[in-house]
Design a protein around this motif. Structure first.
Motif, short mmCIF file in Angstrom:
data_model
loop_
_atom_site.label_atom_id
_atom_site.label_comp_id
_atom_site.label_asym_id
_atom_site.label_seq_id
_atom_site.Cartn_x
_atom_site.Cartn_y
_atom_site.Cartn_z
N ASP A 71 -15.94 -17.59 -45.83
CA ASP A 71 -14.99 -16.47 -45.84
C ASP A 71 -15.04 -15.70 -44.52
O ASP A 71 -14.00 -15.35 -43.96
N SER A 74 -13.43 -17.81 -41.82
CA SER A 74 -11.98 -17.88 -42.02
C SER A 74 -11.31 -16.55 -41.69
O SER A 74 -10.18 -16.53 -41.18
N HIS A 84 -9.97 -21.52 -47.69
CA HIS A 84 -10.81 -21.73 -46.51
C HIS A 84 -10.15 -22.75 -45.58
O HIS A 84 -9.55 -23.71 -46.03
N THR A 89 -15.30 -24.15 -43.54
CA THR A 89 -16.16 -24.77 -44.55
C THR A 89 -17.23 -25.63 -43.87
O THR A 89 -18.41 -25.57 -44.22
#
Length: 111
Positions: A71, A74, A84, A89
């Protein structure tokens, strides 16, 4: 950017995503007033969610750590979006794996 949702398990409804705690309180209060005459439903839930809409409290610890890192990565690109990016990731997995490898190397060196 933090994301929050309100969930009423009695009505089986979930609020839209909000970004401020006072907006989350307003969502819950408006729902309780409109549908439950101001009463608090049993097992209602309000809390922080990740960019995929999953509750952080429902995730296992390692998955929650990965979700927080993904998070954060992103949000560097697009703070208001959901989901995402693949690189976020992957970056989160590499950060966790690299930290674990460094920690194990330090322990092996110390012994």
């Amino acid at each position: 950017m933090r994301r929050y949702r309100y969930r009423c398990t009695v009505c089986r409804t979930t609020s839209p995503v909000v970004h401020q705690l006072h907006d989350l309180d307003a969502e819950g209060a408006a729902h309780r007033q409109a549908l439950h005459a101001g009463h608090f439903p049993d097992d209602e839930a309000a809390g922080q969610i990740d960019r995929r809409g999953r509750w952080y409290t429902a995730l296992p610890p390692l998955s929650a750590l990965h979700a927080h890192l993904a998070d954060a990565l992103s949000d560097l690109h697009d703070p208001k979006a959901m989901g995402h990016y693949w690189w976020a990731t992957t970056g989160a997995a590499l950060i966790i794996g690299g930290t674990a490898a460094l920690f194990l190397t330090l322990i092996a060196t110390a012994l």
